[in-house]
Design a protein around this motif. Structure first.
Motif, short mmCIF file in Angstrom:
data_model
loop_
_atom_site.label_atom_id
_atom_site.label_comp_id
_atom_site.label_asym_id
_atom_site.label_seq_id
_atom_site.Cartn_x
_atom_site.Cartn_y
_atom_site.Cartn_z
N VAL A 13 65.31 36.32 37.02
CA VAL A 13 65.71 37.65 37.47
C VAL A 13 65.57 37.85 38.96
N GLN A 14 64.68 37.08 39.60
CA GLN A 14 64.48 37.18 41.05
C GLN A 14 64.13 38.59 41.50
N LEU A 15 63.36 39.32 40.69
CA LEU A 15 62.87 40.63 41.09
C LEU A 15 61.56 40.47 41.86
N LYS A 16 61.35 41.36 42.83
CA LYS A 16 60.15 41.25 43.66
C LYS A 16 58.89 41.34 42.80
N TRP A 17 58.86 42.30 41.87
CA TRP A 17 57.63 42.50 41.11
C TRP A 17 57.45 41.46 40.00
N SER A 18 58.52 40.69 39.69
CA SER A 18 58.36 39.64 38.67
C SER A 18 57.40 38.56 39.16
N LYS A 19 57.34 38.33 40.48
CA LYS A 19 56.40 37.36 41.03
C LYS A 19 54.96 37.85 40.85
N PHE A 20 54.78 39.15 40.99
CA PHE A 20 53.44 39.71 40.82
C PHE A 20 53.02 39.71 39.36
N LEU A 21 54.01 39.72 38.44
CA LEU A 21 53.67 39.60 37.02
C LEU A 21 53.04 38.23 36.75
N ILE A 22 53.54 37.20 37.42
CA ILE A 22 52.96 35.86 37.28
C ILE A 22 51.51 35.87 37.77
N VAL A 23 51.27 36.56 38.90
CA VAL A 23 49.90 36.66 39.43
C VAL A 23 49.01 37.39 38.43
N PHE A 24 49.53 38.47 37.85
CA PHE A 24 48.77 39.27 36.89
C PHE A 24 48.40 38.45 35.67
N VAL A 25 49.39 37.75 35.10
CA VAL A 25 49.13 36.93 33.90
C VAL A 25 48.15 35.81 34.22
N SER A 26 48.29 35.20 35.39
CA SER A 26 47.38 34.11 35.78
C SER A 26 45.94 34.62 35.90
N THR A 27 45.79 35.78 36.53
CA THR A 27 44.45 36.34 36.70
C THR A 27 43.86 36.75 35.35
N LEU A 28 44.69 37.33 34.50
CA LEU A 28 44.22 37.72 33.17
C LEU A 28 43.78 36.49 32.37
N LEU A 29 44.52 35.40 32.52
CA LEU A 29 44.11 34.15 31.87
C LEU A 29 42.77 33.66 32.43
N GLY A 30 42.60 33.83 33.74
CA GLY A 30 41.34 33.44 34.37
C GLY A 30 40.17 34.23 33.83
N VAL A 31 40.38 35.52 33.59
CA VAL A 31 39.33 36.38 33.03
C VAL A 31 38.95 35.90 31.63
N VAL A 32 39.97 35.69 30.79
CA VAL A 32 39.71 35.26 29.41
C VAL A 32 39.04 33.88 29.39
N PHE A 33 39.54 32.98 30.22
CA PHE A 33 39.01 31.62 30.26
C PHE A 33 37.55 31.62 30.72
N SER A 34 37.26 32.34 31.81
CA SER A 34 35.88 32.36 32.33
C SER A 34 34.93 33.06 31.35
N THR A 59 30.55 34.25 38.01
CA THR A 59 31.08 34.50 39.36
C THR A 59 32.61 34.54 39.34
N ILE A 60 33.20 33.58 38.64
CA ILE A 60 34.67 33.55 38.53
C ILE A 60 35.16 34.80 37.79
N PHE A 61 34.45 35.16 36.73
CA PHE A 61 34.81 36.34 35.94
C PHE A 61 34.76 37.60 36.81
N ILE A 62 33.71 37.74 37.58
CA ILE A 62 33.56 38.92 38.45
C ILE A 62 34.67 38.97 39.50
N LEU A 63 34.98 37.82 40.09
CA LEU A 63 36.04 37.77 41.12
C LEU A 63 37.40 38.13 40.52
N ASP A 64 37.70 37.61 39.34
CA ASP A 64 38.99 37.89 38.70
C ASP A 64 39.12 39.38 38.34
N VAL A 65 38.07 39.93 37.73
CA VAL A 65 38.13 41.34 37.33
C VAL A 65 38.16 42.25 38.56
#
Length: 287
Positions: A13-34, A59-65
């Motif tokens: 889609v090449q939408l500006k906010w679609s890139k930030f969705l990737i960041v959001f999902v990655s960070t959310l995965l980091g929270v769950v993983f940590s 520490t990783i959990f705190i940084l992600d959240v």
């Protein structure tokens, strides 16, 4: 799966906010993983190795959240095209500081009061996000975005009691937090599947439109090359769909003799002897 779909959809889609969705999902995965690794480290017992691991994962959990506390409101405003006022930015930066401070104090002092405080700060983010979505949802022009915000509101409101309940004890937290994360991941997964299917449909429609325009342009060039008039082109199109001279005459409300004259003129201009040769000449245009 969520991250993979987010990346594929973002590239489509090449939408500006679609890139930030990737960041959001990655960070959310980091929270769950940590968080999962924190629980695993606790199960290892109070050895030096497990305590070090626990500190690393916390520490990783705190940084992600902490990142999510500022990023979620900003991302939500990008999605719904709402300005993010300076006072709100300052407010959420302050929440980030308060959350990080409470989390660090919990590590040092091992007091549940700081855990409850940290969860309360993150709850403010969820409540704020839902309120903004409720207030602005009807003004969102994009249908998919409007449906997505409605889904997020419903899931967030449903998960809010569980999130607040998870403040009570570590046992409740270990039960409810994975469930909350699972609900959000399922919601994102469904949204991304639908969004990806819609983007594929739009790309196909755009491709078909472009092909149609190209073929129409090619037909015009052929007509211009052989000096074929608009009326003659109309007859060529009717020949292409298989109409007889009599049917063409009835369709255009002209006599059969007039149709015969037009076809003879077309054959003469294009130097063909029959309908098949004429259609072969225009086959490249394929209209």
């Amino acid at each position: 799966m969520d991250l993979a779909l987010a990346i594929v959809w973002g590239r489509r889609v090449q939408l500006k906010w679609s890139k930030f969705l990737i960041v959001f999902v990655s960070t959310l995965l980091g929270v769950v993983f940590s968080y999962s690794l924190m629980q695993f480290s606790i199960l290892l017992g109070e050895t030096t190795f497990s305590l070090v691991l626990l500190l690393v994962w916390k520490t990783i959990f705190i940084l992600d959240v902490t990142f999510l506390i500022f990023f979620i409101p900003r991302f939500m405003n990008w999605v719904v095209a709402r300005p993010f006022p300076t006072w709100e930015k300052v407010f959420f930066v302050l929440l980030c500081v308060l959350f990080a401070t409470a989390s660090v104090l919990d590590i040092v002092l091992h007091d549940d009061v700081f855990v409850i405080a940290a969860y309360a700060f993150f709850t403010v983010v969820l409540v704020y996000t839902v309120i903004i979505m409720i207030s602005i949802r009807r003004n969102i022009e994009e249908k998919n975005v409007r449906h997505a915000t409605l889904t997020i509101m419903i899931v967030s409101l449903a998960m809010l009691p569980l999130f607040i309940s998870s403040m009570l004890t570590s046992t409740v937290r270990s039960l409810f937090l994975p469930l909350i994360a699972l609900c959000y991941f399922i919601m994102l997964l469904v949204f991304l599947f639908i969004a990806l299917a819609n983007s594929e449909h739009k790309i196909q429609m755009l491709s078909e439109t472009a092909d149609g325009e190209k073929k129409a342009e090619l037909a015009e060039k052929i007509a211009e090359r052989f000096h074929i008039t608009d009326r003659e082109m109309e007859i060529v199109r009717l020949i292409k769909i298989g109409l007889t001279n009599k049917e063409i005459a009835a369709r255009l409300s002209i006599s059969v003799n007039t149709v015969n004259n037009h076809i003879a003129n077309i054959f003469g201009k294009t130097n063909v002897r029959c309908r098949i040769d004429l259609l072969n000449l225009f086959e490249e245009a394929s209209w």
